[in-house]
Design a protein around this motif. Structure first.
Motif, PDB file in Angstrom:
ATOM      1  N   LEU A   1       0.839  -1.207   0.000  1.00  0.00           N
ATOM      2  CA  LEU A   1       0.000   0.000   0.000  1.00  0.00           C
ATOM      3  C   LEU A   1       0.866   1.246   0.000  1.00  0.00           C
ATOM      4  N   ALA A   2       1.945   1.230   0.767  1.00  0.00           N
ATOM      5  CA  ALA A   2       2.830   2.406   0.801  1.00  0.00           C
ATOM      6  C   ALA A   2       3.480   2.625  -0.556  1.00  0.00           C
TER       7      ALA A   2
ATOM      8  N   LEU B   1       2.232   1.730  -3.449  1.00  0.00           N
ATOM      9  CA  LEU B   1       1.209   2.215  -4.379  1.00  0.00           C
ATOM     10  C   LEU B   1       0.905   3.693  -4.134  1.00  0.00           C
ATOM     11  N   LEU B   2       0.760   4.081  -2.862  1.00  0.00           N
ATOM     12  CA  LEU B   2       0.463   5.480  -2.563  1.00  0.00           C
ATOM     13  C   LEU B   2       1.621   6.381  -2.953  1.00  0.00           C
ATOM     14  N   GLY B   3       2.832   5.928  -2.704  1.00  0.00           N
ATOM     15  CA  GLY B   3       3.985   6.731  -3.088  1.00  0.00           C
ATOM     16  C   GLY B   3       4.081   6.887  -4.594  1.00  0.00           C
TER      17      GLY B   3
ATOM     18  N   PHE C   1       1.538   6.685  -6.675  1.00  0.00           N
ATOM     19  CA  PHE C   1       0.433   7.544  -7.118  1.00  0.00           C
ATOM     20  C   PHE C   1       0.738   9.001  -6.849  1.00  0.00           C
ATOM     21  N   ALA C   2       1.334   9.307  -5.697  1.00  0.00           N
ATOM     22  CA  ALA C   2       1.670  10.691  -5.378  1.00  0.00           C
ATOM     23  C   ALA C   2       2.729  11.228  -6.339  1.00  0.00           C
TER      24      ALA C   2
ATOM     25  N   THR D   1       0.976  11.931  -9.636  1.00  0.00           N
ATOM     26  CA  THR D   1       0.103  13.113  -9.530  1.00  0.00           C
ATOM     27  C   THR D   1       0.934  14.391  -9.525  1.00  0.00           C
TER      28      THR D   1
END
Length: 325
Positions: free
Chosen positions: A302-303, A305-307, A309-310, A313
């Protein structure tokens, strides 16, 4: 009218396709006699092995002797004596009609001498010696007949080669012997990590008390954890069928990471291998502890994926916003 009695006669013939040496060995073992005492039975003279037998008993004796390889026959007999010595009714005619045969050979030592009651060489009483040998032979044949299942000379050996392995191996975490599967490897590693955290907490308390005490505790705990981790890893390698020395590859950069991944993914041998029988089935506790590894793995994914995605973005925002003057 009395029941007819029978005797067993042996002419020195063996069963078809039975080697002569094998038959001699079988009879020597059956009669519990030396091989040299069996040789005279295979001459050209008929020998009575057992007398005064009922119709049922004679079949048992004939069956036991034929299994040993001796081709015997039954004949009706009136006498009630046992003798391994050739009898007058089975002595060849040329022997019975030769009155000049005055020499003899001692049945024990083989000494040639004139016919006499005793042997001039070893001093035995010949008739008593032959009677004793006949009694021993009778006891051996009766033991073979009464046995629940007499082994056939044609049967292959039934002895086990090596020791029989148990169905499952014994679980011992503090040794390099034995095998463990993938789930148990994960469960034991998680328990080791939890114990490691608690022990290092005690070492930190010792550090607060005395720096030297804390350093000794940290060193001892680190060595103990490494040793137990190596033992668990070796057992996992044994389950795959690999040598425990492969653990040394963990010291090689990159290769150690690949080995750790293989230890988690490669299944173990389904049956016994050169390191022993397979481990027992996984208990519910093992499955739960192994499943707990999904929590940090899911958090790491999850980390990432979030990293990612950020980062994407932020890069898109840089591309869309116009530059400021």
């Amino acid at each position: 009218m009395s029941e007819p009695r029978y005797k067993i006669v042996f002419d020195g013939e063996v069963m078809p396709e039975m080697p002569l040496d094998t038959v001699k060995e079988n009879l020597a073992r059956l009669f519990k006699l030396d091989r040299t005492r069996i040789e005279p039975l295979f001459g050209r003279r008929a020998v009575v092995l057992k007398r005064d037998l009922s119709a049922g008993d004679v079949e048992k004796y004939v069956s036991a002797l034929e299994r040993a390889g001796a081709q015997v026959r039954k004949e009706q007999d009136v006498a009630a004596s046992l003798s391994l010595v050739e009898t007058d009714d089975h002595r060849p005619a040329e022997v019975k009609d030769t009155p000049s045969d005055t020499s003899m050979q001692c049945p024990k030592c083989g000494y040639e001498q004139p016919r006499d009651i005793e042997c001039a060489s070893c001093g035995i009483v010949i008739e008593k010696y032959l009677a004793r040998q006949a009694q021993l032979a009778e006891s051996a044949v009766e033991a073979a007949v009464d046995a629940p299942s007499a082994p056939s000379p044609y049967a292959p050996p039934q002895a086990r080669v090596g020791e029989a392995l148990p169905e499952f191996g014994e679980l011992r975490p503090f040794t390099s012997e034995g095998r463990i599967g993938r789930l148990r490897y994960l469960a034991w590693s998680l328990v080791l990590m939890a114990a490691c955290g608690g022990l290092f907490g005690l070492a930190m308390i010792g550090m607060e008390i005395n720096d030297m005490l804390g350093a000794v505790l940290f060193t001892a705990i680190s060595i103990a954890v490494i040793v137990v981790a190596v033992m668990i890893g070796v057992q996992r390698l044994h389950d795959i069928g690999w040598s425990g020395w492969i653990m040394l590859l963990n010291l090689v950069p990159v290769v150690g990471s690949v080995l750790a991944l293989l230890m988690l993914l490669v299944p173990g041998s389904t049956g016994a291998n050169r390191f022993g029988p397979p481990p027992p089935a996984n208990s519910l506790a093992v499955k739960i502890l192994a499943a707990l590894w999904l929590i940090p793995v899911a958090g790491l994914l999850l980390a990432l994926l979030l990293g990612g995605f950020a980062a994407i973005t932020g890069l898109a925002g840089d591309l869309v916003l116009p530059p400021q003057s």
